[in-house]
Write a protein that holds these residues in place. Sequence first.
Motif, mmCIF file in Angstrom:
data_model
loop_
_atom_site.group_PDB
_atom_site.id
_atom_site.type_symbol
_atom_site.label_atom_id
_atom_site.label_comp_id
_atom_site.label_asym_id
_atom_site.label_seq_id
_atom_site.Cartn_x
_atom_site.Cartn_y
_atom_site.Cartn_z
ATOM 1 N N CYS A 52 0.919 -1.242 0.294
ATOM 2 C CA CYS A 52 0.056 -0.359 -0.150
ATOM 3 C C CYS A 52 1.128 0.947 -0.321
ATOM 4 N N PHE A 53 2.450 0.790 0.693
ATOM 5 C CA PHE A 53 3.189 2.596 -0.107
ATOM 6 C C PHE A 53 3.245 3.090 -1.328
ATOM 7 N N VAL A 54 1.916 2.092 -2.231
ATOM 8 C CA VAL A 54 2.367 2.707 -3.522
ATOM 9 C C VAL A 54 1.081 3.923 -3.782
ATOM 10 N N ILE A 55 0.555 4.047 -2.755
ATOM 11 C CA ILE A 55 -0.812 5.208 -2.842
ATOM 12 C C ILE A 55 0.075 6.181 -2.391
ATOM 13 N N ALA A 105 -5.600 9.945 4.683
ATOM 14 C CA ALA A 105 -5.633 8.804 4.536
ATOM 15 C C ALA A 105 -4.124 8.094 4.301
ATOM 16 N N VAL A 106 -3.221 9.130 3.793
ATOM 17 C CA VAL A 106 -1.959 8.665 3.157
ATOM 18 C C VAL A 106 -1.055 8.411 4.550
ATOM 19 N N PHE A 156 1.735 5.506 8.352
ATOM 20 C CA PHE A 156 1.575 4.839 9.272
ATOM 21 C C PHE A 156 1.968 3.228 9.883
ATOM 22 N N GLY A 157 0.690 2.789 8.627
ATOM 23 C CA GLY A 157 0.698 1.139 8.804
ATOM 24 C C GLY A 157 2.443 0.490 8.415
ATOM 25 N N LEU A 206 8.267 -2.062 -1.130
ATOM 26 C CA LEU A 206 8.998 -0.783 -1.413
ATOM 27 C C LEU A 206 9.277 0.062 -2.305
ATOM 28 N N LEU A 207 10.333 -0.615 -2.513
ATOM 29 C CA LEU A 207 11.006 -0.893 -4.082
ATOM 30 C C LEU A 207 9.863 -1.015 -5.052
ATOM 31 N N SER A 208 9.601 -2.636 -5.133
ATOM 32 C CA SER A 208 8.546 -2.595 -5.672
ATOM 33 C C SER A 208 7.427 -1.237 -6.380
ATOM 34 N N ALA A 209 7.377 -0.855 -4.843
ATOM 35 C CA ALA A 209 6.280 -0.343 -4.544
ATOM 36 C C ALA A 209 6.139 1.454 -5.729
#
Length: 254
Positions: free
Chosen positions: A116-119, A141-142, A147-148, A177-180
Motif C-alpha cells: 500500500c506504500f504505492v498510494i 488517509a496517506v 503509519f501502517g 517498498l522498492l516495488s511500490a
Amino acid sequence: FILFSPRTSAYWEHLLKTIVMGQVLSVLICGTAVSCQYLVDAGVETPMLQSFLNYSLLLLVFTTNLSTRKGQNLLQILKTKWWKYLLMALADVEANYAVVKAYQFTTLTSIQLLDCFVIPVLMLLSWVFLKTRYRAGHFVAVMVCLFGVGAMIGADILAGRDQGSTSHVALGDGLVLLSAVLYAVSNVCQEYTVKNLSIIEFLGLMGLFGTLISGIQLHAVCHLCPVYVCTVQPHACCGEDDQCYCGQPVSTHL
C-alpha cells in the motif's frame, strides 16, 4: 428527481462499475500473491520467468494487434516514442521482479500490507506530473497508510530478531517498498498513456519491451545462478547402499 435523473443515474452506474472492476482486480492480484507464495514454499524460485510469461502473452496479443493496425502502427510509434515505452517497461519489469523476489524473504501478509506504500508515492507523482489535486481527507488517509507501513516494518524486524535473523526480513520489506515506488511510476505513466493515447498502444509496447527486458534479464540470471533440482530415484531407498542425491546443478536454462 435529482437522484434518479439520467445524468445522476449514469454517474452511479459508472461508479458501481468502477468499484466492481476494482474488486475483481483485487481478487486476481490476491490470487497471484497466493500462487507466488505457494511456489516459494514448494522451492520454486522463478521471479523473472513469471514476468517473462506475462509480457510474452501481451506481446502475442496486443503487439501483434498493434503491428497489423492501419494508421499509426507499431513502426511509426517506435520511431518517435520508443525510449519512453522502454523506460516504462523497465520500471514495470523491475517492479514485478522485486515484489515476486520478496516472497523468498518475508511473509505474504507483510507484502500485501507494505504494498500500500504505492498510494502515497502515486499521489505525489500524480500531483507533480498529472496536476491532480487532492482534498484533506486524502492526505489523512496517506498518513494512516504511512503509519501502517512503519508499524509493519517494525513488527517484521522484531519478529525476525526473535527468530535470530533480521537481514532477510528487512531485505524482503525493502524489495516490497522498492516495488511500490516502481509500480507508482508505471501506474502514472499508464494513466497518462491510456487516457491520452490508446490502451492498445500501451499494452502492445509494454508487451514488446517487457518481453525484451525480462528475456535479457532472465538469460543473465540463468548464467549467473545455476538451477538446483532434487533428483528422485525411481525406487524406494531401502538400504544403506541406496542414496538420494539432491542439490545437483543442471545445465538446462529456464
